[in-house]
Write a protein that holds these residues in place. Structure first.
Motif, PDB file in Angstrom:
ATOM      1  N   SER A  94       0.834  -1.209   0.000  1.00 53.19           N
ATOM      2  CA  SER A  94       0.000   0.000   0.000  1.00 53.19           C
ATOM      3  C   SER A  94       0.861   1.249   0.000  1.00 53.19           C
ATOM      4  O   SER A  94       0.615   2.193  -0.768  1.00 53.19           O
ATOM      5  CB  SER A  94      -0.930   0.002   1.218  1.00 53.19           C
ATOM      6  N   LEU A  95       1.878   1.258   0.856  1.00 49.68           N
ATOM      7  CA  LEU A  95       2.771   2.420   0.916  1.00 49.68           C
ATOM      8  C   LEU A  95       3.517   2.610  -0.398  1.00 49.68           C
ATOM      9  O   LEU A  95       3.606   3.725  -0.929  1.00 49.68           O
ATOM     10  CB  LEU A  95       3.761   2.258   2.074  1.00 49.68           C
ATOM     11  N   PHE A  96       4.067   1.504  -0.903  1.00 47.66           N
ATOM     12  CA  PHE A  96       4.810   1.601  -2.161  1.00 47.66           C
ATOM     13  C   PHE A  96       3.893   1.967  -3.317  1.00 47.66           C
ATOM     14  O   PHE A  96       4.278   2.742  -4.201  1.00 47.66           O
ATOM     15  CB  PHE A  96       5.517   0.277  -2.450  1.00 47.66           C
ATOM     16  N   SER A  97       2.677   1.424  -3.319  1.00 47.98           N
ATOM     17  CA  SER A  97       1.721   1.721  -4.389  1.00 47.98           C
ATOM     18  C   SER A  97       1.329   3.193  -4.376  1.00 47.98           C
ATOM     19  O   SER A  97       1.221   3.834  -5.433  1.00 47.98           O
ATOM     20  CB  SER A  97       0.477   0.850  -4.254  1.00 47.98           C
ATOM     21  N   TYR A  98       1.129   3.743  -3.168  1.00 47.62           N
ATOM     22  CA  TYR A  98       0.786   5.165  -3.078  1.00 47.62           C
ATOM     23  C   TYR A  98       1.938   6.035  -3.570  1.00 47.62           C
ATOM     24  O   TYR A  98       1.740   7.006  -4.292  1.00 47.62           O
ATOM     25  CB  TYR A  98       0.436   5.530  -1.638  1.00 47.62           C
ATOM     26  N   TYR A  99       3.163   5.648  -3.173  1.00 48.16           N
ATOM     27  CA  TYR A  99       4.345   6.403  -3.626  1.00 48.16           C
ATOM     28  C   TYR A  99       4.469   6.322  -5.150  1.00 48.16           C
ATOM     29  O   TYR A  99       4.725   7.331  -5.816  1.00 48.16           O
ATOM     30  CB  TYR A  99       5.591   5.837  -2.961  1.00 48.16           C
ATOM     31  N   LEU A 100       4.276   5.125  -5.688  1.00 47.29           N
ATOM     32  CA  LEU A 100       4.379   4.938  -7.135  1.00 47.29           C
ATOM     33  C   LEU A 100       3.274   5.696  -7.866  1.00 47.29           C
ATOM     34  O   LEU A 100       3.513   6.309  -8.911  1.00 47.29           O
ATOM     35  CB  LEU A 100       4.311   3.448  -7.462  1.00 47.29           C
ATOM     36  N   ALA A 101       2.059   5.653  -7.304  1.00 43.56           N
ATOM     37  CA  ALA A 101       0.944   6.373  -7.927  1.00 43.56           C
ATOM     38  C   ALA A 101       1.187   7.872  -7.900  1.00 43.56           C
ATOM     39  O   ALA A 101       0.898   8.583  -8.869  1.00 43.56           O
ATOM     40  CB  ALA A 101      -0.360   6.037  -7.198  1.00 43.56           C
TER      41      ALA A 101
END
Length: 339
Positions: A94-101
């Motif tokens: 979730s954290l990485f996905s938010y950063y990537l998004a």
């Protein structure tokens, strides 16, 4: 706020994909592990059949119970480990996905914001001369005693506004073409670039009694001649407009290590440090008299010069100090030079 909202939506998609893959492999691993445990603990005799048959029924039942208990403990351990791993994947994913998004959407958001700002600024700049022309024409039409000299004066004023609109549209078109057209390069002498650009600005310089102090090295630059001349002219025009009457403007082309630098120096009011990152933005005008000195500009000259230089693979920078003037510097890399 909108960026973060869209980032959350996109990160939810990323997390859903990650968790689908994670759960798919977790379920597959769980089934493989359970089948292995079932063969190893339940179906495997453990104790040779001959010896087991000689054991009392209570002991045989106890062995079966122990094996069932060991199987259940192993199953629970595998399940808890997989759950923990998936929770870790969910949190970190979730954290990485938010950063990537956020990284993915930020350039798009910036582009949309720039487009909105550009549209608003262009609309404002177009509205001003149009409103002026409409007001003058309406007043003239309501005057039944309008004389021929007054009509000529009105047409002359409207012609000036049309000229401003023409310059604005040409500037916008030039910016658009720089983004999409391939630039034809040719070897052009440095002295030709300097001479052509300074001659075009001599008239406005003489009107303010400004002396152009020129010093150019010899050599050639691989570039699209007309567009680079226009870029230098824009910088010179900017320097002349915002320099005090009678002050000099320096134009210096020198070798600097493995690059060529063309610097335009003025003695104007300078630029605040907080404004320097924005001076190459379209329609930007600072609060200092540097930008107020010429009301006929649209804040496109420096933007066009910057895009032109960037399109050539060179760079345009500025050094300025409030009250002491500014120096705009075009730097051509080694691969564009011939000496």
């Amino acid at each position: 706020m909108k960026l973060h909202k869209n980032s959350l939506k996109l990160s939810l998609v990323y997390v859903s994909i990650i968790m689908f893959i994670s759960l798919f492999f977790s379920i597959s691993l769980y089934r493989l592990s359970i089948n292995g445990l079932d063969r190893g603990l339940r179906r495997s005799p453990g104790v040779p059949q001959g010896i087991r048959s000689q054991l009392p029924q209570e002991i045989q039942a106890g062995l079966v119970s122990d094996r069932e208990q060991a199987f259940e403990e192993a199953r629970q351990n595998i399940l808890s480990q997989l759950v923990s791993i998936n929770l870790m994947i969910l949190v970190s994913g979730s954290l990485f996905s938010y950063y990537l998004a956020l990284r993915t959407l930020r350039p798009i958001e910036n582009a949309n914001q720039n487009l909105e700002n550009f549209t608003a600024d262009a609309s404002h700049e177009l509205r001003t001369p149009l409103a002026s022309m409409r007001s003058e024409i309406e007043v003239a039409l309501s005057d039944r005693k309008l004389s021929l000299p007054e009509a000529k004066s009105l047409l002359s004023s409207n012609l000036e506004e049309v000229e401003k609109l023409t310059n604005l549209t040409q500037g916008l078109l030039r910016l658009a073409r720089l983004k999409h057209n391939e630039i034809p390069m040719e070897d052009t002498s440095i002295s030709e670039l300097i001479d052509s650009s300074t001659k075009a600005i001599e008239k406005s310089a003489k009107a303010k009694k400004i002396k152009l102090e020129i010093k150019a090295t010899s050599g050639y630059v691989s570039c699209e001649k007309s567009s680079i001349i226009e870029a230098i002219m824009a910088l010179l025009d900017n320097a002349v407009k915002h320099s005090p009457v009678g002050s000099p403007v320096g134009v210096v082309a020198t070798k600097s290590g493995s690059s060529l630098e063309i610097g335009i120096t003025d003695n104007g009011p300078g630029i605040r440090p907080s404004e320097i990152p924005h001076i190459f933005d379209r329609f930007y005008r600072s609060d200092l008299s540097r930008s107020k000195a010429a009301d006929d500009g649209y804040g496109l000259g420096l933007a066009i010069a910057k895009d032109t230089v960037d399109a050539h693979g060179a760079s345009l920078s500025v050094q300025s100090e409030v009250g002491k003037g500014s120096t705009f510097k075009i730097t051509f890399p080694k691969n564009m030079m011939k000496f």
